[in-house]
Design a protein around this motif. Structure first.
Motif, PDB file in Angstrom:
ATOM      1  N   ASP A   1      65.441 -16.567  33.465  1.00 43.38           N
ATOM      2  CA  ASP A   1      65.177 -15.397  34.300  1.00 43.38           C
ATOM      3  C   ASP A   1      65.504 -15.746  35.749  1.00 43.38           C
ATOM      4  OD1 ASP A   1      64.252 -13.678  32.279  1.00 43.38           O
ATOM      5  OD2 ASP A   1      62.281 -14.609  32.314  1.00 43.38           O
TER       6      ASP A   1
ATOM      7  N   LEU B   1      54.422 -17.612  28.192  1.00 46.89           N
ATOM      8  CA  LEU B   1      54.428 -16.152  28.254  1.00 46.89           C
ATOM      9  C   LEU B   1      54.226 -15.565  26.864  1.00 46.89           C
ATOM     10  CD1 LEU B   1      57.430 -15.533  30.690  1.00 46.89           C
ATOM     11  CD2 LEU B   1      54.995 -15.393  31.246  1.00 46.89           C
TER      12      LEU B   1
ATOM     13  N   SER C   1      58.946  -9.881  27.974  1.00 49.70           N
ATOM     14  CA  SER C   1      59.554  -9.400  29.205  1.00 49.70           C
ATOM     15  C   SER C   1      58.559  -8.614  30.046  1.00 49.70           C
ATOM     16  CB  SER C   1      60.778  -8.532  28.893  1.00 49.70           C
ATOM     17  OG  SER C   1      60.415  -7.393  28.133  1.00 49.70           O
TER      18      SER C   1
ATOM     19  N   SER D   1      56.369 -11.189  31.720  1.00 51.17           N
ATOM     20  CA  SER D   1      57.130 -11.837  32.783  1.00 51.17           C
ATOM     21  C   SER D   1      57.148 -10.984  34.046  1.00 51.17           C
ATOM     22  CB  SER D   1      58.554 -12.108  32.308  1.00 51.17           C
ATOM     23  OG  SER D   1      59.336 -12.680  33.337  1.00 51.17           O
TER      24      SER D   1
ATOM     25  N   ASN E   1      55.469 -12.369  37.695  1.00 47.99           N
ATOM     26  CA  ASN E   1      56.305 -12.642  38.854  1.00 47.99           C
ATOM     27  C   ASN E   1      55.702 -12.075  40.132  1.00 47.99           C
ATOM     28  OD1 ASN E   1      58.323 -14.082  37.554  1.00 47.99           O
ATOM     29  ND2 ASN E   1      59.498 -12.248  37.048  1.00 47.99           N
TER      30      ASN E   1
ATOM     31  N   LYS F   1      51.918 -17.669  38.035  1.00 46.57           N
ATOM     32  CA  LYS F   1      52.753 -18.652  37.361  1.00 46.57           C
ATOM     33  C   LYS F   1      52.019 -19.983  37.184  1.00 46.57           C
ATOM     34  CE  LYS F   1      57.262 -16.890  38.914  1.00 46.57           C
ATOM     35  NZ  LYS F   1      58.487 -17.203  39.670  1.00 46.57           N
TER      36      LYS F   1
END
Length: 514
Positions: free
Chosen positions: A188, A404, A416, A419, A423, A437
């Motif tokens: 990513d 994840l 996804s 994620s 972020n 994270k």
């Protein structure tokens, strides 16, 4: 031929059926990525641009508060599905979605943080997620360093192979570099490591197809019927055909020629081209931020409080995002006019269409904001459940290996989606700020099948070397034995790799330093 033509028209109608959902999915994905400060600005922009969206509480009815204490029943993905399946009818004002922030709006000023991880470092950290040997790791790391400001590898691989040999004495070939590049292109942000714009778009489309075909439920698409799911898949395959086979026509926006070449209608081509236009042509745009621009200020998205023994509770920080509702005046205009559409003059019909579009856009935005709120809460609750010991103690040795995929499985959402939540977001635990994270601890297993966790290994490795006899420094093999005695069984080869990554020289050089 006539039957085939009628069948084509029928399929085209089903394709249009998901056009109302596709912007909703895209909007939600965009909002999920925003931290609270960016969300505030996004809401302000939407309020300014859409006259049918208004702030403030319209009625006393509010969405049920989230109970985020340990004793609360956990919400499931069904809650998110209900939000995404909510009716967007503009005629039944009793069912209109409203948004009421649930959580904190009194979080104080921004908190300064320094030495944030760069884009390059974040890419390098992702290497640990893949089963690669030391040689492949070196190649991937070199490719990361070769990315341009778009996030592309814009040099021929044989030139890179020559550089590795002459400048670093590393022997490789195009085949090995192709394999390393294929791993990098799984990282990513999606599209990183492409060599051309065409390849960049194909990587992103292929990832969407992969997500849609995944067995895991997706928070954004789980409300699709099987027919809508299949229609979405057909659209993605058409997007791929356009980029893979008709890229030159795509660049010139020759819709009719693309339609003729692919044997579909221009309307379907237009739909696919619009979807392609929402992809990211420059996934590495943040690669070359100024090196001295490393101190940032952030506002935590979650406020977590503990009693350091058993209880954990958290609230979602909504910042200055206000309650939202659809304008009652605009809705009444629609209700007043809907029975007379056939008898309207052209200006009246244009005004009706404009009002309807604004009301639908306001409904869609409110639904996406609500769904974002629910998705963030579900994700944070899962992180707390999976890293409970660390959150209670803030002891790095209590951090558990976490991916994840683990949170996705617990929440019933797609990787996804998780994620996007993770972020650029932060949690404040008893006054201490952590990026989300931080909770996702990458690990590998040793020969005994036990997890090897870097946040445990690195300080222990440093401690052993700092306390060694400087006249007779420890070899990597001796360090490996000591690490195993202290509960971290890693091989001599792994010690050497981690020591090198920490910038610690070999034993012979450490002796000379003394």
């Amino acid at each position: 031929m006539a039957d085939n033509h009628r069948q084509s028209l029928y399929q085209q109608q089903r394709e249009a059926q998901i056009q109302k959902l596709s912007p909703q999915q895209y909007l939600l994905a965009t909002l999920l990525e925003l931290p609270v400060t960016d969300l505030e600005q996004r809401v302000r922009d939407e309020l300014y641009e859409n006259v049918a969206l208004e702030e403030g509480r319209e009625t006393t009815d509010e969405i049920d508060d989230f109970d985020t204490s340990d004793d609360a029943d956990g919400r499931t993905s069904d809650d998110v599905d209900e939000a995404s399946a909510e009716s967007l009818s503009v005629y039944d004002d009793d069912d209109l979605p409203t948004y009421t922030p649930n959580g904190r709006t009194d979080v104080g000023a921004e908190i300064p943080i320094g030495d944030t991880r760069s884009f390059i470092e974040d890419l390098q950290a992702q290497i640990a997620d893949y089963d690669v040997d030391d040689h492949q790791r070196l190649l991937i790391d070199y490719l990361i360093g070769s990315l341009d400001d778009r996030g592309f590898v814009d040099r021929p691989l044989h030139h890179i192979a020559d550089d590795l040999l002459f400048n670093h004495n590393v022997e490789t070939d195009e085949r090995e570099l192709e394999q390393a590049l294929a791993v990098l292109q799984r990282f990513d942000p999606v599209g990183i490591g492409a060599r051309t714009l065409q390849e960049c778009l194909l990587i992103q489309i292929d990832r969407q197809i992969e997500d849609l075909q995944s067995d895991e439920p997706h928070a954004v698409t789980s409300s699709l019927t099987p027919e809508q799911h299949e229609a979405r898949l057909r659209l993605l395959r058409l997007e791929r055909a356009i980029i893979a086979d008709e890229f030159a026509l795509f660049e010139r926006n020759e819709l009719q020629r693309m339609a003729d070449a692919l044997g579909v209608s221009t309307e379907r081509i237009q739909t696919a081209v619009e979807a392609i236009s929402r992809l990211n042509p420059h996934p590495g745009r943040s690669l070359h931020e100024a090196a001295d621009d490393r101190v940032q200020t952030v506002v935590p998205d979650f406020i977590v409080e503990t009693d350091h023994e058993r209880s954990i509770s958290f609230t979602l920080n909504n910042g200055e995002v206000p309650p939202l509702h659809v304008s009652r005046d605009y809705l009444q205009q629609l209700q007043h006019s809907q029975g007379d559409v056939a008898h309207m003059t052209r200006p009246q019909r244009d005004a009706y269409v404009y009002t309807k579009q604004k009301v639908e856009a306001a409904q869609m935005f409110i639904t996406a904001i609500r769904q974002r709120q629910q998705t963030l809460v579900l994700t944070m609750q899962a992180i707390i459940d999976l890293q409970r010991d660390f959150i209670l103690t803030q002891d790095d040795y209590r951090l558990q290996p976490l991916r994840l995929a683990d949170v996705a499985q617990r929440t019933g959402m797609n990787i996804s989606t998780i994620s996007r939540v993770v972020n650029s977001k932060y949690a404040m635990i008893d006054g201490v700020l952590y990026p989300l994270k931080y909770f996702f601890l990458r690990s590998k297993t040793n020969a005994d099948g036990q997890a090897v966790v870097r946040t445990r290994i690195d300080p222990l490795l440093r401690s052993i070397i700092e306390n060694e006899d400087k006249q007779n420094p420890l070899s990597d093999e001796q360090i490996s034995v000591l690490m195993k005695q202290k509960g971290e069984a890693i091989s001599r080869r792994t010690v050497a790799k981690y020591r090198d990554e920490l910038g610690i020289p070999v034993a012979a050089l450490r002796r000379r330093i003394q």
